[in-house]
Design a protein around this motif. Structure first.
Motif, PDB file in Angstrom:
ATOM      1  N   TRP A  60     -24.404  23.375  48.623  1.00 56.43           N
ATOM      2  CA  TRP A  60     -25.002  23.612  49.947  1.00 56.43           C
ATOM      3  C   TRP A  60     -24.545  24.941  50.543  1.00 56.43           C
ATOM      4  O   TRP A  60     -25.336  25.628  51.197  1.00 56.43           O
ATOM      5  N   VAL A  61     -23.318  25.298  50.328  1.00 53.22           N
ATOM      6  CA  VAL A  61     -22.836  26.599  50.816  1.00 53.22           C
ATOM      7  C   VAL A  61     -23.590  27.730  50.128  1.00 53.22           C
ATOM      8  O   VAL A  61     -24.029  28.695  50.766  1.00 53.22           O
ATOM      9  N   PHE A 118     -24.639  23.515  42.460  1.00 55.77           N
ATOM     10  CA  PHE A 118     -24.719  22.071  42.653  1.00 55.77           C
ATOM     11  C   PHE A 118     -24.190  21.315  41.439  1.00 55.77           C
ATOM     12  O   PHE A 118     -23.443  20.349  41.579  1.00 55.77           O
ATOM     13  N   GLY A 163     -20.216  21.334  42.531  1.00 55.96           N
ATOM     14  CA  GLY A 163     -20.267  20.177  43.419  1.00 55.96           C
ATOM     15  C   GLY A 163     -21.262  20.368  44.552  1.00 55.96           C
ATOM     16  O   GLY A 163     -21.846  21.430  44.751  1.00 55.96           O
ATOM     17  N   VAL A 164     -21.415  19.269  45.301  1.00 55.46           N
ATOM     18  CA  VAL A 164     -22.421  19.241  46.360  1.00 55.46           C
ATOM     19  C   VAL A 164     -22.080  20.206  47.489  1.00 55.46           C
ATOM     20  O   VAL A 164     -22.947  20.945  47.974  1.00 55.46           O
ATOM     21  N   THR A 165     -20.841  20.238  47.914  1.00 50.36           N
ATOM     22  CA  THR A 165     -20.455  21.123  49.022  1.00 50.36           C
ATOM     23  C   THR A 165     -20.675  22.587  48.659  1.00 50.36           C
ATOM     24  O   THR A 165     -21.263  23.344  49.428  1.00 50.36           O
ATOM     25  N   ALA A 166     -20.227  22.985  47.496  1.00 52.86           N
ATOM     26  CA  ALA A 166     -20.415  24.376  47.059  1.00 52.86           C
ATOM     27  C   ALA A 166     -21.897  24.682  46.859  1.00 52.86           C
ATOM     28  O   ALA A 166     -22.353  25.801  47.120  1.00 52.86           O
TER      29      ALA A 166
END
Length: 154
Positions: A55-56, A46, A50-53
């Motif tokens: 959450w993944v 996070f 980043g946010v996308t990575a």
């Protein structure tokens, strides 16, 4: 490099949980370190990736945890430790026929609700119906159930 570190922490967490489930079952140091490794990998993803990575990574870790829980419950680790034979033995019931309601005796041990008493002809395990009874106190049988002999202070 950052992706490598996230992957390393996820792999390390999975490896530690695998060791916890298969080699040293219980909530031990390896399980705690595995969970900490998962938390570090998600937090690092996070913050750095980043946010996308993040959450993944979180979903990947969640999938791994669900897999390990299901595998440990339904897979070989617990089947290997499970009892596969039936226990045929039973607990020996007290010889209630040796004493009758009203018989008098002496507490051989402190009856901290359960202990042993001597009724002259037999020494038998009894349960206090009168709270704590000190060793050597005079007792009498107040009632007898199927498997328990209750005594009170005399």
């Amino acid at each position: 490099m950052e992706l490598f570190l996230v992957s390393l922490f996820v792999f390390l967490g999975a490896l530690l949980l695998l060791v916890e489930v298969t080699l040293v079952p219980g909530l031990g140091l390896t399980g705690i370190l595995g969970v900490v490794s998962f938390i570090v990998s998600v937090a690092y993803a996070f913050v750095v990736l980043g946010v996308t990575a993040g959450w993944v990574t979180f979903l990947a870790v969640l999938a791994l945890v669900v897999f390990f829980v299901l595998w440990s419950v339904y897979g070989k680790p617990f089947k290997r430790l499970a009892l596969k034979t039936n226990i045929e033995s039973t607990v020996k019931a007290p010889d209630a026929a040796a004493v009758a309601v009203g018989d008098e005796g002496v507490a051989l041990t402190r009856l901290a609700l359960v202990g042993e008493a001597d009724f002259g002809k037999v020494q038998i395990d009894v349960t206090s119906a009168d709270g704590f009874i000190d060793e050597g106190a005079a007792v009498y049988v107040s009632r007898i159930t199927e498997s328990t002999i209750f005594v009170k202070r005399k």
